[in-house]
Design a protein around this motif. Structure first.
Motif, PDB file in Angstrom:
ATOM      1  N   SER A   1       0.816  -1.120   0.221  1.00  0.00           N
ATOM      2  CA  SER A   1       0.038   0.049   0.017  1.00  0.00           C
ATOM      3  C   SER A   1       0.789   1.290  -0.118  1.00  0.00           C
ATOM      4  O   SER A   1       0.679   2.370  -0.804  1.00  0.00           O
ATOM      5  CB  SER A   1      -0.956   0.082   1.266  1.00  0.00           C
ATOM      6  OG  SER A   1      -1.919  -1.117   1.116  1.00  0.00           O
TER       7      SER A   1
ATOM      8  N   LEU B   1      -7.682  10.473  -7.783  1.00  0.00           N
ATOM      9  CA  LEU B   1      -7.280   9.459  -6.964  1.00  0.00           C
ATOM     10  C   LEU B   1      -6.138  10.052  -6.389  1.00  0.00           C
ATOM     11  O   LEU B   1      -5.575   9.787  -4.986  1.00  0.00           O
ATOM     12  CB  LEU B   1      -7.079   8.166  -7.695  1.00  0.00           C
ATOM     13  CG  LEU B   1      -6.795   6.907  -6.989  1.00  0.00           C
ATOM     14  CD1 LEU B   1      -8.265   6.574  -6.059  1.00  0.00           C
ATOM     15  CD2 LEU B   1      -6.793   5.594  -7.465  1.00  0.00           C
TER      16      LEU B   1
ATOM     17  N   TYR C   1      -5.231  11.928   2.132  1.00  0.00           N
ATOM     18  CA  TYR C   1      -5.047  10.661   3.103  1.00  0.00           C
ATOM     19  C   TYR C   1      -3.975  10.655   3.780  1.00  0.00           C
ATOM     20  O   TYR C   1      -3.834  10.438   5.110  1.00  0.00           O
ATOM     21  CB  TYR C   1      -5.589   9.468   2.524  1.00  0.00           C
ATOM     22  CG  TYR C   1      -5.758   8.428   3.383  1.00  0.00           C
ATOM     23  CD1 TYR C   1      -7.061   8.398   4.456  1.00  0.00           C
ATOM     24  CD2 TYR C   1      -5.091   7.012   3.409  1.00  0.00           C
ATOM     25  CE1 TYR C   1      -7.272   7.586   5.375  1.00  0.00           C
ATOM     26  CE2 TYR C   1      -5.517   6.128   4.366  1.00  0.00           C
ATOM     27  CZ  TYR C   1      -6.477   6.224   5.293  1.00  0.00           C
ATOM     28  OH  TYR C   1      -6.572   5.206   6.127  1.00  0.00           O
TER      29      TYR C   1
ATOM     30  N   TRP D   1     -12.938  19.743  -6.805  1.00  0.00           N
ATOM     31  CA  TRP D   1     -13.800  18.875  -7.411  1.00  0.00           C
ATOM     32  C   TRP D   1     -15.341  18.957  -7.079  1.00  0.00           C
ATOM     33  O   TRP D   1     -16.146  18.881  -8.211  1.00  0.00           O
ATOM     34  CB  TRP D   1     -13.108  17.451  -6.848  1.00  0.00           C
ATOM     35  CG  TRP D   1     -13.731  16.214  -7.542  1.00  0.00           C
ATOM     36  CD1 TRP D   1     -14.604  16.059  -8.422  1.00  0.00           C
ATOM     37  CD2 TRP D   1     -13.924  14.961  -6.544  1.00  0.00           C
ATOM     38  NE1 TRP D   1     -15.078  14.584  -8.439  1.00  0.00           N
ATOM     39  CE2 TRP D   1     -14.717  14.097  -7.445  1.00  0.00           C
ATOM     40  CE3 TRP D   1     -13.339  14.197  -5.609  1.00  0.00           C
ATOM     41  CZ2 TRP D   1     -14.952  12.829  -7.437  1.00  0.00           C
ATOM     42  CZ3 TRP D   1     -13.435  12.879  -5.313  1.00  0.00           C
ATOM     43  CH2 TRP D   1     -14.275  12.112  -6.128  1.00  0.00           C
TER      44      TRP D   1
ATOM     45  N   PHE E   1     -15.843   5.833  -8.687  1.00  0.00           N
ATOM     46  CA  PHE E   1     -14.713   4.853  -7.995  1.00  0.00           C
ATOM     47  C   PHE E   1     -14.073   5.682  -6.895  1.00  0.00           C
ATOM     48  O   PHE E   1     -13.858   5.515  -5.973  1.00  0.00           O
ATOM     49  CB  PHE E   1     -14.048   4.271  -9.157  1.00  0.00           C
ATOM     50  CG  PHE E   1     -12.661   3.876  -8.538  1.00  0.00           C
ATOM     51  CD1 PHE E   1     -12.606   2.697  -7.465  1.00  0.00           C
ATOM     52  CD2 PHE E   1     -11.534   4.383  -8.718  1.00  0.00           C
ATOM     53  CE1 PHE E   1     -11.638   2.127  -7.050  1.00  0.00           C
ATOM     54  CE2 PHE E   1     -10.031   3.775  -8.224  1.00  0.00           C
ATOM     55  CZ  PHE E   1     -10.248   2.736  -7.461  1.00  0.00           C
ATOM     56  N   VAL E   2     -13.508   6.955  -7.380  1.00  0.00           N
ATOM     57  CA  VAL E   2     -12.910   7.973  -6.568  1.00  0.00           C
ATOM     58  C   VAL E   2     -13.527   8.061  -5.271  1.00  0.00           C
ATOM     59  O   VAL E   2     -13.247   8.368  -3.987  1.00  0.00           O
ATOM     60  CB  VAL E   2     -12.172   8.754  -7.426  1.00  0.00           C
ATOM     61  CG1 VAL E   2     -11.321   9.987  -6.368  1.00  0.00           C
ATOM     62  CG2 VAL E   2     -11.323   8.424  -8.382  1.00  0.00           C
TER      63      VAL E   2
ATOM     64  N   VAL F   1     -12.852   7.637  -1.369  1.00  0.00           N
ATOM     65  CA  VAL F   1     -13.032   8.668  -0.399  1.00  0.00           C
ATOM     66  C   VAL F   1     -13.688   8.449   0.828  1.00  0.00           C
ATOM     67  O   VAL F   1     -13.437   8.729   2.092  1.00  0.00           O
ATOM     68  CB  VAL F   1     -13.270   9.987  -1.077  1.00  0.00           C
ATOM     69  CG1 VAL F   1     -13.489  11.147   0.063  1.00  0.00           C
ATOM     70  CG2 VAL F   1     -12.167  10.635  -2.008  1.00  0.00           C
TER      71      VAL F   1
ATOM     72  N   MET G   1     -12.083   6.232   2.987  1.00  0.00           N
ATOM     73  CA  MET G   1     -10.935   6.589   3.869  1.00  0.00           C
ATOM     74  C   MET G   1     -11.590   7.340   4.821  1.00  0.00           C
ATOM     75  O   MET G   1     -11.145   7.126   6.084  1.00  0.00           O
ATOM     76  CB  MET G   1     -10.163   7.558   2.726  1.00  0.00           C
ATOM     77  CG  MET G   1      -9.430   6.929   1.838  1.00  0.00           C
ATOM     78  SD  MET G   1      -8.602   8.291   0.577  1.00  0.00           S
ATOM     79  CE  MET G   1      -7.311   7.187  -0.174  1.00  0.00           C
TER      80      MET G   1
ATOM     81  N   HIS H   1      -5.286  -0.988   5.155  1.00  0.00           N
ATOM     82  CA  HIS H   1      -4.241   0.090   4.341  1.00  0.00           C
ATOM     83  C   HIS H   1      -5.025   0.494   3.031  1.00  0.00           C
ATOM     84  O   HIS H   1      -5.832   0.102   2.608  1.00  0.00           O
ATOM     85  CB  HIS H   1      -3.051  -1.026   4.048  1.00  0.00           C
ATOM     86  CG  HIS H   1      -2.408  -1.411   5.295  1.00  0.00           C
ATOM     87  ND1 HIS H   1      -1.748  -0.592   6.013  1.00  0.00           N
ATOM     88  CD2 HIS H   1      -2.307  -2.856   5.792  1.00  0.00           C
ATOM     89  CE1 HIS H   1      -1.511  -1.216   7.106  1.00  0.00           C
ATOM     90  NE2 HIS H   1      -1.640  -2.495   6.953  1.00  0.00           N
ATOM     91  N   LEU H   2      -4.004   1.289   2.171  1.00  0.00           N
ATOM     92  CA  LEU H   2      -4.442   1.742   1.071  1.00  0.00           C
ATOM     93  C   LEU H   2      -5.211   0.647   0.118  1.00  0.00           C
ATOM     94  O   LEU H   2      -6.139   0.815  -0.582  1.00  0.00           O
ATOM     95  CB  LEU H   2      -3.461   2.604   0.430  1.00  0.00           C
ATOM     96  CG  LEU H   2      -3.799   3.774  -0.542  1.00  0.00           C
ATOM     97  CD1 LEU H   2      -4.701   4.576   0.179  1.00  0.00           C
ATOM     98  CD2 LEU H   2      -2.560   4.386  -1.143  1.00  0.00           C
ATOM     99  N   LEU H   3      -4.354  -0.422  -0.073  1.00  0.00           N
ATOM    100  CA  LEU H   3      -5.097  -1.324  -1.222  1.00  0.00           C
ATOM    101  C   LEU H   3      -6.390  -1.670  -0.918  1.00  0.00           C
ATOM    102  O   LEU H   3      -7.073  -2.142  -1.518  1.00  0.00           O
ATOM    103  CB  LEU H   3      -3.826  -2.543  -1.026  1.00  0.00           C
ATOM    104  CG  LEU H   3      -2.834  -2.355  -2.156  1.00  0.00           C
ATOM    105  CD1 LEU H   3      -1.894  -3.689  -1.927  1.00  0.00           C
ATOM    106  CD2 LEU H   3      -3.231  -2.424  -3.389  1.00  0.00           C
ATOM    107  N   GLN H   4      -6.364  -2.151   0.589  1.00  0.00           N
ATOM    108  CA  GLN H   4      -7.890  -2.632   1.006  1.00  0.00           C
ATOM    109  C   GLN H   4      -8.919  -1.538   0.739  1.00  0.00           C
ATOM    110  O   GLN H   4      -9.747  -1.875   0.436  1.00  0.00           O
ATOM    111  CB  GLN H   4      -7.621  -3.070   2.473  1.00  0.00           C
ATOM    112  CG  GLN H   4      -6.597  -4.433   2.725  1.00  0.00           C
ATOM    113  CD  GLN H   4      -6.242  -4.355   4.011  1.00  0.00           C
ATOM    114  OE1 GLN H   4      -5.585  -3.457   4.553  1.00  0.00           O
ATOM    115  NE2 GLN H   4      -6.389  -5.551   4.708  1.00  0.00           N
ATOM    116  N   LEU H   5      -8.622  -0.302   1.047  1.00  0.00           N
ATOM    117  CA  LEU H   5      -9.400   0.875   0.952  1.00  0.00           C
ATOM    118  C   LEU H   5      -9.843   0.889  -0.668  1.00  0.00           C
ATOM    119  O   LEU H   5     -11.028   0.984  -0.883  1.00  0.00           O
ATOM    120  CB  LEU H   5      -8.906   2.267   1.502  1.00  0.00           C
ATOM    121  CG  LEU H   5      -8.712   2.295   2.817  1.00  0.00           C
ATOM    122  CD1 LEU H   5      -7.888   3.550   3.229  1.00  0.00           C
ATOM    123  CD2 LEU H   5      -9.975   2.128   3.587  1.00  0.00           C
ATOM    124  N   PHE H   6      -8.836   0.798  -1.440  1.00  0.00           N
ATOM    125  CA  PHE H   6      -8.962   0.782  -2.880  1.00  0.00           C
ATOM    126  C   PHE H   6      -9.999  -0.439  -3.366  1.00  0.00           C
ATOM    127  O   PHE H   6     -11.015  -0.045  -4.085  1.00  0.00           O
ATOM    128  CB  PHE H   6      -7.796   0.602  -3.924  1.00  0.00           C
ATOM    129  CG  PHE H   6      -7.020   1.903  -3.948  1.00  0.00           C
ATOM    130  CD1 PHE H   6      -7.149   2.920  -3.122  1.00  0.00           C
ATOM    131  CD2 PHE H   6      -5.963   2.003  -4.794  1.00  0.00           C
ATOM    132  CE1 PHE H   6      -6.554   4.289  -3.358  1.00  0.00           C
ATOM    133  CE2 PHE H   6      -4.895   3.234  -4.744  1.00  0.00           C
ATOM    134  CZ  PHE H   6      -5.581   4.263  -3.936  1.00  0.00           C
TER     135      PHE H   6
END
Lengths: 303, 115
Positions: free
Chosen positions: A12, A174, A181, A219, B24-25, B29, B32, B71-76
């Motif tokens: 990550s 993104l 974040y 945005w 998606f974004v 968010v 997050m 983590h970021l990957l999981q949030l994505f």
């Protein structure tokens, strides 16, 4: 940060670094081209090689320095605040034409060309190294790996990057979200504030929404109808107001929790906290309305 | 000058982004912010309120409170799943319910909405 290469935490952080590198990358190819255009043909290839090498070296050096600087109390907070501004700037639509870099003046000597390329890269890359320093959670290995992956892509695959962001502009959004974040993570990890956040856990959520509402303002303001545009100012201001009461409660040892309020003064402060912002918002909306009406009248008079 | 400024679409991403990319974004968010919420809530508070069950789900991994460890990957991934879910819901709902159309303002009809 754990150094298990296949852990979610490591991957990550690496993903965040590469994404930040791509969206905040400076246009090295353009700078090198501008600087080397007045040099003889045989020197140009050497300038491209040494300029690229110098740019990568200075970027890696700055990123490692940033990791150590961020360990100094206060810098994590400052870096987080700077990232909020960087994310907002990244998402703000371009006004006019391209801004030509004033750093990239044509050089007449080999040494002068390499120096200009390295300085231009250092100046353009300050925001970039700050962001990857924050995303790396203090791991030099992650920074070096992130740079090793993204710098060659930026230098030799810039056309590929441009194609990617041109086809999928959501990558920029993104990137802005990841920057916001990262900024939240940096502010929450600030050594000065860690204990305060532990005793005031709810403020973390207020802070997160505040950071996202400021960073992503370009945005969502684009999607808001005209009469809702003041929200872009009112929402972050309201969250700041709430945070300010929490901070004031700690600094001046004032009781701001209504469940624990025991005298009239404390009830007054609590009332001020929840409805005291209303007159300010009303005043802001009135002043804004006056400006809008005045500009409309001026536009009508000129026609 | 940034590399992304070489592309007009990328430099004006907030205007040129596709609806699905935006969804998606936005979902990422939201995830997050939910993870920040999990970070902000004191789990013992749920116990005091008698809401212990809110802390646990099938594996204890998917509650909002567990998201603080994501983590970021999981949030994505969670953002992708949320966006896909919303998209499917929109398609399914769109198949069963016709959206309301506003009648022209000059129309003689008294009701401003027509089916």
């Amino acid at each position: 940060m754990e150094t298990d290469f296949f852990s979610a935490a490591f991957l990550s952080a690496l993903l965040a670094i590469v994404l930040i590198d791509l969206v905040l990358a400076g246009d090295n190819a353009l700078i090198i081209g501008l600087v080397a255009r007045n040099l003889p043909k045989e020197s140009q290839n050497k300038v491209i090689f040494w300029g690229t090498f110098g740019a990568i070296a200075i970027r890696a050096f700055m990123a490692i320095i940033v990791v150590y600087i961020l360990a100094v109390p206060g810098f994590m907070l400052a870096g987080g605040l700077a990232l909020v501004w960087i994310a907002r700037k990244l998402l703000t639509p371009e006004g006019g034409g391209h801004e030509e870099s004033h750093l990239a003046k044509p050089a007449t000597t080999f040494a002068g060309a390499v120096r200009t390329i390295v300085i231009a890269d250092a100046v353009m890359g300050v925001d970039n190294v700050l962001a990857i320093g924050g995303a790396a959670h203090g791991s030099v290995l992650l920074i070096v790996l992130g740079l090793a992956i993204s710098v060659p892509i930026i230098v030799w695959g810039s056309k590929l990057v441009i194609k990617l962001v041109d086809r999928y502009p959501s990558v920029i959004l993104l990137g802005g979200a990841v920057l916001a974040y990262t900024a939240y993570g940096m502010i929450v990890r600030e050594p000065f504030l860690v204990t305060w956040f532990e005793t005031h856990p709810a403020t973390k959520l207020v802070l997160a929404v505040l950071i996202f509402s400021i960073s992503l303002a370009p945005w969502y303001s684009e999607r808001l109808p005209a009469h809702m545009k003041p929200l872009v100012v009112v929402l972050p201001a309201l969250l700041l107001w709430m945070l300010a009461f929490e901070v004031a409660g700690t600094v001046w040892k004032v009781q701001i929790d209504y469940l624990m309020a025991s005298n009239q003064g404390e009830y007054f402060i609590e009332g001020l906290r929840w409805i005291g912002w209303l007159p300010f918002v009303a005043l802001f909306l009135w002043v804004r309305e006056q400006f809008v009406q005045r500009s409309q009248r001026a536009a009508r008079d000129t026609h | 000058m940034r590399l992304i400024h070489r592309s007009h679409r990328a430099a004006n991403a907030v205007r040129t982004v596709s609806p699905s990319g935006e969804l998606f974004v936005a979902s990422v968010v939201i995830c997050m912010i939910l993870s920040a919420f999990g970070d902000a809530v004191d789990p013992s508070l749920f116990g005091e309120l008698g809401l212990e069950y809110a802390l646990f789900d099938l594996t204890g991994e998917f509650s909002v409170l567990a998201m603080r460890h994501w983590h970021l990957l999981q949030l994505f991934l969670a953002g992708s799943a949320l966006a896909a879910g919303i998209m499917v819901l929109r398609i399914v709902v769109g198949a069963f319910f016709r959206p309301l159309e506003s009648a022209p303002p000059q129309d003689a009809e008294k009701v401003p909405i027509k089916l």
